[in-house]
Design a protein around this motif. Structure first.
Motif, mmCIF file in Angstrom:
data_model
loop_
_atom_site.group_PDB
_atom_site.id
_atom_site.type_symbol
_atom_site.label_atom_id
_atom_site.label_comp_id
_atom_site.label_asym_id
_atom_site.label_seq_id
_atom_site.Cartn_x
_atom_site.Cartn_y
_atom_site.Cartn_z
ATOM 1 N N SER A 146 0.832 -1.205 0.000
ATOM 2 C CA SER A 146 0.000 0.000 0.000
ATOM 3 C C SER A 146 0.869 1.259 0.000
ATOM 4 O O SER A 146 0.519 2.253 -0.646
ATOM 5 C CB SER A 146 -0.984 0.001 1.170
ATOM 6 O OG SER A 146 -0.313 0.128 2.398
ATOM 7 N N GLN A 171 1.928 1.758 -3.559
ATOM 8 C CA GLN A 171 0.812 2.272 -4.349
ATOM 9 C C GLN A 171 0.585 3.753 -4.069
ATOM 10 O O GLN A 171 0.287 4.522 -4.987
ATOM 11 C CB GLN A 171 -0.463 1.478 -4.050
ATOM 12 C CG GLN A 171 -0.430 0.060 -4.581
ATOM 13 C CD GLN A 171 -1.629 -0.751 -4.120
ATOM 14 O OE1 GLN A 171 -2.253 -0.454 -3.106
ATOM 15 N NE2 GLN A 171 -1.947 -1.804 -4.868
ATOM 16 N N LEU A 204 -5.936 4.690 0.492
ATOM 17 C CA LEU A 204 -4.747 3.875 0.746
ATOM 18 C C LEU A 204 -4.080 4.255 2.060
ATOM 19 O O LEU A 204 -3.531 3.387 2.752
ATOM 20 C CB LEU A 204 -3.763 4.003 -0.416
ATOM 21 C CG LEU A 204 -4.132 3.227 -1.680
ATOM 22 C CD1 LEU A 204 -3.245 3.652 -2.845
ATOM 23 C CD2 LEU A 204 -4.029 1.733 -1.450
ATOM 24 N N LYS A 233 -6.028 2.531 4.704
ATOM 25 C CA LYS A 233 -5.709 1.103 4.677
ATOM 26 C C LYS A 233 -4.346 0.855 5.319
ATOM 27 O O LYS A 233 -4.176 -0.099 6.083
ATOM 28 C CB LYS A 233 -5.717 0.603 3.233
ATOM 29 C CG LYS A 233 -5.416 -0.866 3.075
ATOM 30 C CD LYS A 233 -5.461 -1.285 1.616
ATOM 31 C CE LYS A 233 -5.093 -2.743 1.463
ATOM 32 N NZ LYS A 233 -5.086 -3.159 0.052
ATOM 33 N N SER A 234 -3.386 1.734 5.031
ATOM 34 C CA SER A 234 -2.041 1.589 5.600
ATOM 35 C C SER A 234 -2.072 1.700 7.115
ATOM 36 O O SER A 234 -1.396 0.939 7.816
ATOM 37 C CB SER A 234 -1.099 2.650 5.033
ATOM 38 O OG SER A 234 -0.838 2.392 3.689
#
Length: 123
Positions: free
Chosen positions: A29, A32, A93, A96-97
């Protein structure tokens, strides 16, 4: 209450696997995020350059192996839309991280607790 060695090994293996997977997902992640941030910066610079141009300038958009002429407003609108989508993706993201980092830290904490409270083997 004492757990058998096999049960303890399975629990340790599951926690360790969870920690490793969370760490891999976290690194992915992060990669990304950096790729999307680079793309967003390119779009930002392109929009800035388009804004600096005066008058009615011919704009061309790549479509496959060819280029199509598009109105300036449409080109600026498309680029702004892409920039917003990338910013939203980066935000998601980042969330999410943070979740994956928390999950990894929890697994590490569980492993530390298990080893800290494990009975000492006598020689």
């Amino acid at each position: 209450m004492s757990l058998s060695d096999d049960t303890l090994k399975k629990i340790l293996f599951q926690i360790q696997a969870s920690a490793v997977q969370a760490q891999k997902d976290f690194q992915l992640s992060q990669q990304q995020i950096s790729v999307k941030d680079r793309e967003r910066k390119k779009l930002e610079l392109t929009l800035k350059e388009l804004g600096a141009m005066e008058g009615d300038v011919n704009m061309y958009k790549g479509v496959g192996k060819m280029f199509m002429r598009v109105p300036r407003k449409e080109m600026e609108g498309d680029l702004a839309k892409q920039e917003k989508e990338l910013a939203d993706d980066i935000s998601n993201l980042n969330k999410k991280s943070k979740y994956l980092e928390k999950q990894f830290n929890e697994a590490q904490s569980q492993l530390r607790d298990i080893f800290h409270h494990a009975p000492k083997a006598e020689s």
